[in-house]
Write a protein that holds these residues in place. Sequence first.
Motif, PDB file in Angstrom:
ATOM      1  N   CYS A   1      29.292  43.729  36.762  1.00 14.01           N
ATOM      2  CA  CYS A   1      30.452  43.540  37.640  1.00 14.01           C
ATOM      3  C   CYS A   1      31.531  44.580  37.358  1.00 14.01           C
ATOM      4  CB  CYS A   1      31.022  42.143  37.477  1.00 14.01           C
ATOM      5  SG  CYS A   1      29.982  40.859  38.203  1.00 14.01           S
ATOM      6  N   GLU A   2      31.745  44.873  36.074  1.00 20.53           N
ATOM      7  CA  GLU A   2      32.745  45.877  35.720  1.00 20.53           C
ATOM      8  C   GLU A   2      32.350  47.255  36.242  1.00 20.53           C
ATOM      9  OE1 GLU A   2      33.274  45.770  31.547  1.00 20.53           O
ATOM     10  OE2 GLU A   2      34.273  43.811  31.529  1.00 20.53           O
ATOM     11  N   GLN A   3      31.057  47.631  36.120  1.00 20.20           N
ATOM     12  CA  GLN A   3      30.580  48.929  36.607  1.00 20.20           C
ATOM     13  C   GLN A   3      30.723  49.033  38.122  1.00 20.20           C
ATOM     14  OE1 GLN A   3      26.585  49.211  35.147  1.00 20.20           O
ATOM     15  NE2 GLN A   3      27.207  49.583  32.998  1.00 20.20           N
ATOM     16  N   LEU A   4      30.363  47.988  38.847  1.00 23.27           N
ATOM     17  CA  LEU A   4      30.499  47.986  40.307  1.00 23.27           C
ATOM     18  C   LEU A   4      31.952  48.144  40.731  1.00 23.27           C
ATOM     19  CD1 LEU A   4      27.942  45.191  41.291  1.00 23.27           C
ATOM     20  CD2 LEU A   4      27.733  47.641  41.745  1.00 23.27           C
TER      21      LEU A   4
ATOM     22  N   ILE B   1      36.169  51.737  43.074  1.00 23.04           N
ATOM     23  CA  ILE B   1      37.465  52.429  42.984  1.00 23.04           C
ATOM     24  C   ILE B   1      37.289  53.925  43.189  1.00 23.04           C
ATOM     25  CG2 ILE B   1      39.339  53.014  41.400  1.00 23.04           C
ATOM     26  CD1 ILE B   1      38.974  50.202  40.185  1.00 23.04           C
ATOM     27  N   ALA B   2      36.224  54.513  42.546  1.00 22.16           N
ATOM     28  CA  ALA B   2      35.973  55.955  42.674  1.00 22.16           C
ATOM     29  C   ALA B   2      35.629  56.308  44.121  1.00 22.16           C
ATOM     30  CB  ALA B   2      34.848  56.359  41.730  1.00 22.16           C
ATOM     31  N   THR B   3      34.818  55.487  44.768  1.00 24.09           N
ATOM     32  CA  THR B   3      34.434  55.730  46.170  1.00 24.09           C
ATOM     33  C   THR B   3      35.650  55.708  47.083  1.00 24.09           C
ATOM     34  OG1 THR B   3      32.284  54.715  45.746  1.00 24.09           O
ATOM     35  CG2 THR B   3      32.972  54.942  48.047  1.00 24.09           C
ATOM     36  N   GLN B   4      36.551  54.770  46.839  1.00 21.56           N
ATOM     37  CA  GLN B   4      37.759  54.659  47.652  1.00 21.56           C
ATOM     38  C   GLN B   4      38.641  55.892  47.508  1.00 21.56           C
ATOM     39  OE1 GLN B   4      38.359  52.205  49.831  1.00 21.56           O
ATOM     40  NE2 GLN B   4      40.195  53.325  50.488  1.00 21.56           N
ATOM     41  N   LEU B   5      38.719  56.438  46.281  1.00 19.70           N
ATOM     42  CA  LEU B   5      39.515  57.653  46.058  1.00 19.70           C
ATOM     43  C   LEU B   5      38.927  58.835  46.804  1.00 19.70           C
ATOM     44  CD1 LEU B   5      40.340  57.305  42.244  1.00 19.70           C
ATOM     45  CD2 LEU B   5      41.934  57.125  44.167  1.00 19.70           C
ATOM     46  N   GLU B   6      37.593  58.973  46.746  1.00 23.18           N
ATOM     47  CA  GLU B   6      36.932  60.072  47.452  1.00 23.18           C
ATOM     48  C   GLU B   6      37.175  59.950  48.952  1.00 23.18           C
ATOM     49  OE1 GLU B   6      32.864  59.897  46.342  1.00 23.18           O
ATOM     50  OE2 GLU B   6      33.217  60.563  44.277  1.00 23.18           O
TER      51      GLU B   6
END
Length: 474
Positions: free
Chosen positions: A432-435, A440-445
């Motif tokens: 769950c933490e990794q997902l 978050i990274a996808t949203q920034l991109e």
Amino acid sequence: VLPMGSSDMASQPQSDSVKVAVNVRPLITPELVLGCTDCVTVTPGEPQVQIGPHVFTYDHVYGSTGSSSSLIFEQCVYPLVDSLFCGYNTTVLAYGQTGSGKTYTMGTNYSGESNCGGIIPQVMETIFKKADAMKGDTEFLIRVSFIEIFKEEVFDLLDDPGSVAKAAAPARVPIQIRETANGSITLAGVTEAEVKSKEEMALHLARGSLSRATGSTNMNSQSSRSHAIFTISIEQKRTSSSASEKSTSNEYDILSSKFHLVDLAGSERAKRTGADGLRLKEGIHINRGLLALGNVISALGDEKKRKEGAFVPYRDSKLTRLLQDSLGGNSKTVMIACISPADSNAEETINTLKYANRARNIQNKAVINRDPVTAEMQKLRSQLEQLQSELLFSRSGSAALEELQLLQQKVSLLELKNSELYCELKEREMSCEQLAQRAIATQLEKDQLMLKLESARNGKSWDDIENAGSEQVC
């Protein structure tokens, strides 16, 4: 589960012999005037009395060269007050020849003075001190009664507050003795006054003492012509208890107990007292009651007769009927034998010492007096615990062993399954933490691509867009 037989041991009768103390009063002025000498010897450091060739051993000896008489309450009576608050009936019995100091020792002639000695005033003070100390978790109902046995009739000394010279009043109505279904003795219609302080109790004692029958004889100007019994009744209800107590006793246990303080009239010889007419008849009744008491003590004190179940003549007098529980019954009892050391009273002193010596052999069976409903609950609880114990013991052997092994296997399997589930839970938490980090990274991109697209449409450079984004973030 408690082991069989260990539950509610406090409710079982406790066999306890009657404790006997001897109080040797000093020679008084009339005896010194007549030239009387001290014929009683107390062995130093030992509870032993010698008079002529006769030697007697008791539980305690006070006066003369023995312990101080001021220690009677501390050593003999205070333990009875403790037992009273534990739910046991208790009795202090003063016996002796006329003029031997029974009333003085008991304090039955209490006049309300704060410095008055005697056992009864000290008992009153101690009872209310202990009651005050226990007020936080116990409710108390304290009552008193005061009766006398005069000419083999029982009279209530608290019946008429307006009468002072009650002993001479022929209109007094005697109280009838009744026996309940369980064998206990009661007095029909006796006054039981509720008291809330030592002062109230002392007032009833002083009033009753003034009403008591007394008379003048050659041996005592204020001779008691009746047997007096001052009774303190206590009912206590426990309103709270600790966690440990709740596991073994009823939270609302009700205990009832009585403290009988008995001041007997003195044994006397008509020749010595110079009694005639009314005084002679009074003396005859006194000696008759004391003779019956002596027969009861003899029957109870003879171990051979006791084992054979010999008849005990309690019904021979009103005195012995009222003392039925105190001697050989449900009570913890102390007898105080008061004696005169004068050689002129040597014969009476020897008789008193023999009387008291026989009383030491009496075995009482005291039991805690519980409310009937509470007692029944305790009985049922005890039976339940016994049945549980028997059931546990009946399952012993191979069947119980197999059942125990099966339970151990089940516990092991459950522990293993629990460990696996715990590991799986940890793995899922990490996933769950990794997902969450990946989202978050996808949203920034995605946000950066949208900004580049917007800059291309507006003709702005990427650096300007990036600076504008930083300002918005701030």
